[in-house]
Structures are given as C-alpha cells and as structure tokens.
Motif scaffolding. Structure first.
Motif, PDB file in Angstrom:
ATOM      1  N   LEU A  60       0.834  -1.195   0.000  1.00 28.57           N
ATOM      2  CA  LEU A  60       0.000   0.000   0.000  1.00 28.57           C
ATOM      3  C   LEU A  60       0.879   1.259   0.000  1.00 28.57           C
ATOM      4  N   GLY A  61       0.236   2.413   0.012  1.00 31.98           N
ATOM      5  CA  GLY A  61       0.928   3.677   0.162  1.00 31.98           C
ATOM      6  C   GLY A  61       1.099   4.441  -1.141  1.00 31.98           C
ATOM      7  N   HIS A  62       0.473   5.624  -1.220  1.00 32.44           N
ATOM      8  CA  HIS A  62       0.624   6.442  -2.430  1.00 32.44           C
ATOM      9  C   HIS A  62       0.965   7.904  -2.119  1.00 32.44           C
ATOM     10  N   GLU A  63       1.041   8.266  -0.830  1.00 33.39           N
ATOM     11  CA  GLU A  63       1.461   9.611  -0.446  1.00 33.39           C
ATOM     12  C   GLU A  63       2.936   9.516  -0.062  1.00 33.39           C
ATOM     13  N   ALA A  64       3.838   9.819  -0.985  1.00 28.64           N
ATOM     14  CA  ALA A  64       5.229   9.430  -0.748  1.00 28.64           C
ATOM     15  C   ALA A  64       6.230  10.466  -1.229  1.00 28.64           C
ATOM     16  N   ALA A  65       7.398  10.421  -0.578  1.00 28.25           N
ATOM     17  CA  ALA A  65       8.525  11.274  -0.947  1.00 28.25           C
ATOM     18  C   ALA A  65       9.809  10.504  -0.694  1.00 28.25           C
ATOM     19  N   GLY A  66      10.889  10.975  -1.295  1.00 30.58           N
ATOM     20  CA  GLY A  66      12.175  10.325  -1.091  1.00 30.58           C
ATOM     21  C   GLY A  66      13.266  11.009  -1.888  1.00 30.58           C
ATOM     22  N   ARG A  67      14.321  10.260  -2.158  1.00 34.97           N
ATOM     23  CA  ARG A  67      15.488  10.787  -2.871  1.00 34.97           C
ATOM     24  C   ARG A  67      15.817   9.859  -4.044  1.00 34.97           C
ATOM     25  N   ILE A  68      16.077  10.431  -5.205  1.00 30.77           N
ATOM     26  CA  ILE A  68      16.439   9.639  -6.377  1.00 30.77           C
ATOM     27  C   ILE A  68      17.840   9.060  -6.192  1.00 30.77           C
ATOM     28  N   VAL A  69      17.938   7.741  -6.363  1.00 31.82           N
ATOM     29  CA  VAL A  69      19.232   7.070  -6.182  1.00 31.82           C
ATOM     30  C   VAL A  69      19.739   6.402  -7.463  1.00 31.82           C
ATOM     31  N   GLN A  82      18.466  14.054  -6.067  1.00 37.67           N
ATOM     32  CA  GLN A  82      17.364  15.003  -5.862  1.00 37.67           C
ATOM     33  C   GLN A  82      16.353  14.464  -4.862  1.00 37.67           C
ATOM     34  N   ARG A  83      15.904  15.337  -3.975  1.00 39.98           N
ATOM     35  CA  ARG A  83      14.752  15.026  -3.121  1.00 39.98           C
ATOM     36  C   ARG A  83      13.489  15.325  -3.917  1.00 39.98           C
ATOM     37  N   VAL A  84      12.527  14.393  -3.859  1.00 39.91           N
ATOM     38  CA  VAL A  84      11.345  14.531  -4.705  1.00 39.91           C
ATOM     39  C   VAL A  84      10.066  14.160  -3.960  1.00 39.91           C
ATOM     40  N   SER A  85       8.991  14.757  -4.420  1.00 38.36           N
ATOM     41  CA  SER A  85       7.642  14.343  -4.051  1.00 38.36           C
ATOM     42  C   SER A  85       7.105  13.512  -5.197  1.00 38.36           C
ATOM     43  N   ILE A  86       6.546  12.367  -4.873  1.00 40.23           N
ATOM     44  CA  ILE A  86       6.111  11.423  -5.908  1.00 40.23           C
ATOM     45  C   ILE A  86       4.645  11.653  -6.267  1.00 40.23           C
ATOM     46  N   GLU A  87       4.397  11.898  -7.538  1.00 42.51           N
ATOM     47  CA  GLU A  87       3.027  11.871  -8.060  1.00 42.51           C
ATOM     48  C   GLU A  87       2.785  10.428  -8.486  1.00 42.51           C
ATOM     49  N   ASP A 141      10.537  15.998   4.501  1.00 42.46           N
ATOM     50  CA  ASP A 141      10.113  14.787   3.794  1.00 42.46           C
ATOM     51  C   ASP A 141       8.617  14.538   3.983  1.00 42.46           C
ATOM     52  N   ASP A 142       8.125  14.784   5.194  1.00 44.66           N
ATOM     53  CA  ASP A 142       6.693  14.576   5.440  1.00 44.66           C
ATOM     54  C   ASP A 142       5.849  15.490   4.562  1.00 44.66           C
ATOM     55  N   ALA A 143       6.229  16.768   4.507  1.00 46.05           N
ATOM     56  CA  ALA A 143       5.471  17.715   3.685  1.00 46.05           C
ATOM     57  C   ALA A 143       5.536  17.330   2.217  1.00 46.05           C
ATOM     58  N   ALA A 144       6.697  16.858   1.769  1.00 46.76           N
ATOM     59  CA  ALA A 144       6.817  16.433   0.376  1.00 46.76           C
ATOM     60  C   ALA A 144       5.877  15.271   0.082  1.00 46.76           C
ATOM     61  N   ALA A 145       5.736  14.355   1.040  1.00 43.63           N
ATOM     62  CA  ALA A 145       4.797  13.241   0.858  1.00 43.63           C
ATOM     63  C   ALA A 145       3.353  13.733   0.819  1.00 43.63           C
ATOM     64  N   LEU A 146       3.050  14.713   1.661  1.00 48.31           N
ATOM     65  CA  LEU A 146       1.665  15.183   1.768  1.00 48.31           C
ATOM     66  C   LEU A 146       1.276  16.148   0.659  1.00 48.31           C
ATOM     67  N   CYS A 147       2.174  16.372  -0.301  1.00 49.19           N
ATOM     68  CA  CYS A 147       1.746  17.086  -1.512  1.00 49.19           C
ATOM     69  C   CYS A 147       0.687  16.279  -2.262  1.00 49.19           C
TER      70      CYS A 147
END
Length: 332
Positions: A60-69, A82-87, A141-147
């Motif tokens: 599960l899980g679709h509200e997510a953020a992280g870093r491109i590796v 890059q730190r990113v918010s995932i659409e 990171d939390d705010a990026a996920a909650l976009c």
C-alpha cells in the motif's frame, strides 16, 4: 529491501522484496516518508474499494517522498540525489484522456497502492521521471509526501472555481477537508464554513482557517448562499445538505469516497442550475502544491499528528481510530 505487504483483508506482514530496477524513463527513489490515506485503511479493513479488490499481496501507500538514487535510460544522471515528491501515477501516454491533458482519467492508469499495483510502503520504488517532482531543501520529507493529499484539495478548488472573495462550504474535516480549508483560503476564499460531526475535528478546522464551524446535527446549511460546496466526507446526508447551501448558479464538487450511490435533490439542482462535478485524483497539481507548501501558505507539517517506522505500518493504518488524528506518516 523491506516491504510492508497487505496479504489479505486485515493481514499485514513485513517481507523482503527485490529492489526494483528503473526502466527507461524511470527513476529509482529511496522512500523517506509515506502518508497514510483513508483508502489504505479501507483496503486493510475491507479488502476492496468499489471494483478495486485485493486478490494478491499488495504494498500500500501512495502519499510518498524520497530521494532519487538511480535513473533509467534517457533520464539525466544529474537527477541522482534530488529530493522529490512522488506523483503516484503511471498513465498511458497514448490514451485519449492523457493526450487531452486529463491523464488522471486514463483508463489504463497504474496507480500506487491500487490493486494490482504496488505502492510506496517499502524502501525503494520506481516512477516515471516526470512524476518525480523536485522539492526545495526547506521542505520536510513529510510535507513532500503530503503534496499528494494537498493535490486532491487543489483539484477540488480548481473544479469549484474558487477565487478571491469566494464563499465556500466544506463538509468533512478529515485530512482532505483540512487540506481543502487551507487551499481555498490560499485561493482567496473569504468565507469558509466547515461542518463535521466530531467536536475535535471542528476545532481543528477552525485552527486551520475555517471562518465558521458547524455541527450538522444542530445547524441547517439550507440557503447559505455558497458559491462553492466541496464534500470531503462521502456521507450521503452531508452531500444532500451541502447542495442546499449553494446559491443559484453555484458549483458542487464531490471529493469524499463513501457510498456508491446517493439520492440527490434533483429539483434543487435543476431549479438553481447548479454545476455538479466529481474529483478523481488530480492532474497538473504538483507544481502548485509544492509552491504553496514551500511558501508557507499551507502548513503540511502541522497536519502530521503521528509517526511510525515501517515495521509498525499496521498501527499507522489504524491511527485514524485515535481521537485527534489528522494524518499518520510512516518514516523509513
């Protein structure tokens, strides 16, 4: 990698899964934060949402953020780090809906955490590079996920045509309702009336910018003269009462996922020539979401009321049962 897996209704298990490899056009993201959505809890408790049914193990899980590796073929290596918010969407580029810009309506959509597509409650996930949106270092990171839930609210406000001086009624002060309060205020609404059955949620609505909060059991919404009514509850009674609040020529936006069918006051809709529309996910919202959050116009961090490690995903999925919870976040 670690993955929290929904095996079947009510059954969550930690597993080891292979780290996915980014295909051409993709990026590989080390997940940092994942917000828990009502749809996630619904899959846990019911095993389905409408015709989306969990028939095999699902992350599960679709509200997510992280870093491109890592990046796939065709993606510049400069994106690594890059730190990113995932659409969390993978529409078909060839569908009629995508070609006309309504990619959220693509019938071939592969959406995180929606059967049979795995989501982000794991250490690593891939997404198309254009759906990994860079965020500033000032954003958590939390705010990026909650976009992601913020994008739902932006889509609703746009559908309603909210603008400077708008009079808005919102039913439901859960996470989407709270995000919508902040969005319509940022869009210029000057009257924001929010209803909810729960005392604590009404207080939260006021704290986040509602100009008036009402208990629908004690207050009628009829003839409030709202320009826009946004339902963020999915409750049939809330939808019916909210429609009565809208002025002639106003707009009704249905966001909350509740009953599959609802009786509507058709004569009111006809006689007032109301525009009634729905919101299904979002399209072209992430740049606005990031700008609003980064500028401080919207406070996503304050919406986070509980955090959990990945190993406690099941507790995070049930956090909504704790009074006062707005948004639970799993941190990896």
């Amino acid at each position: 990698m670690r993955a929290s897996v929904l095996l079947a209704k009510g059954q969550v298990e930690m597993q080891q899964r292979p780290v996915p490899s980014p295909e051409a056009g993709d990026v590989l993201i080390k997940i940092s934060s994942v917000g828990i959505c009502g749809s996630d809890t619904h899959y846990l408790r019911e095993g389905r949402i409408g015709h989306y049914v969990v028939t095999e193990p699902l992350i599960l899980g679709h509200e997510a953020a992280g870093r491109i590796v890592a990046v796939g073929e065709g993606v510049p290596a400069s994106r690594i780090g890059q730190r990113v918010s995932i659409e969390p969407q993978r529409p078909s580029p060839n569908s009629a809906e995508t070609r006309r810009g309504e990619y959220n309506l693509c019938p071939h959509m592969r959406f995180y955490g929606t059967p049979p597509i795995d989501g982000a409650l794991c250490d690593y996930a891939t997404i198309g590079a254009e759906f990994a949106h860079p965020v500033p270092d000032t954003m958590s990171d939390d705010a990026a996920a909650l976009c992601e839930p913020l994008s739902v609210a932006i889509a609703a406000a746009r559908k309603g045509g909210v603008t400077a001086g708008s009079h808005v009624v919102i039913t439901g002060a859960g996470p989407i309702g709270i995000a919508t309060i902040q969005v319509v205020a940022a869009f210029g609404a000057t009257s924001i009336i929010v209803t909810d059955l729960d005392d604590q949620r009404r207080q939260l609505a006021a704290d986040f910018g509602a100009t008036t909060v009402l208990d629908p059991r004690e207050n009628s919404l009829e003839d409030l003269g709202a320009d826009v009514f946004i339902d963020a509850s999915g409750a049939p009674a809330a939808i019916t009462s909210g429609i009565g609040a809208v002025r002639p020529g106003g707009t009704v936006v249905l966001v909350g996922m509740g009953a599959e069918t609802v009786e509507l006051p058709v004569q009111t809709i006809q006689n007032r020539e109301l525009v009634l529309t729905g919101v299904f996910r979002y399209a072209h919202t992430w740049p606005t979401a990031i700008e609003l959050a980064a500028s401080g116009r919207i406070d996503l961090d304050r919406m986070v009321t509980a955090t959990y490690p990945l190993e406690e995903t099941e507790a995070a999925l049930n956090a909504d049962r704790t009074p006062g919870t707005i948004k639970a976040v799993v941190r990896l």
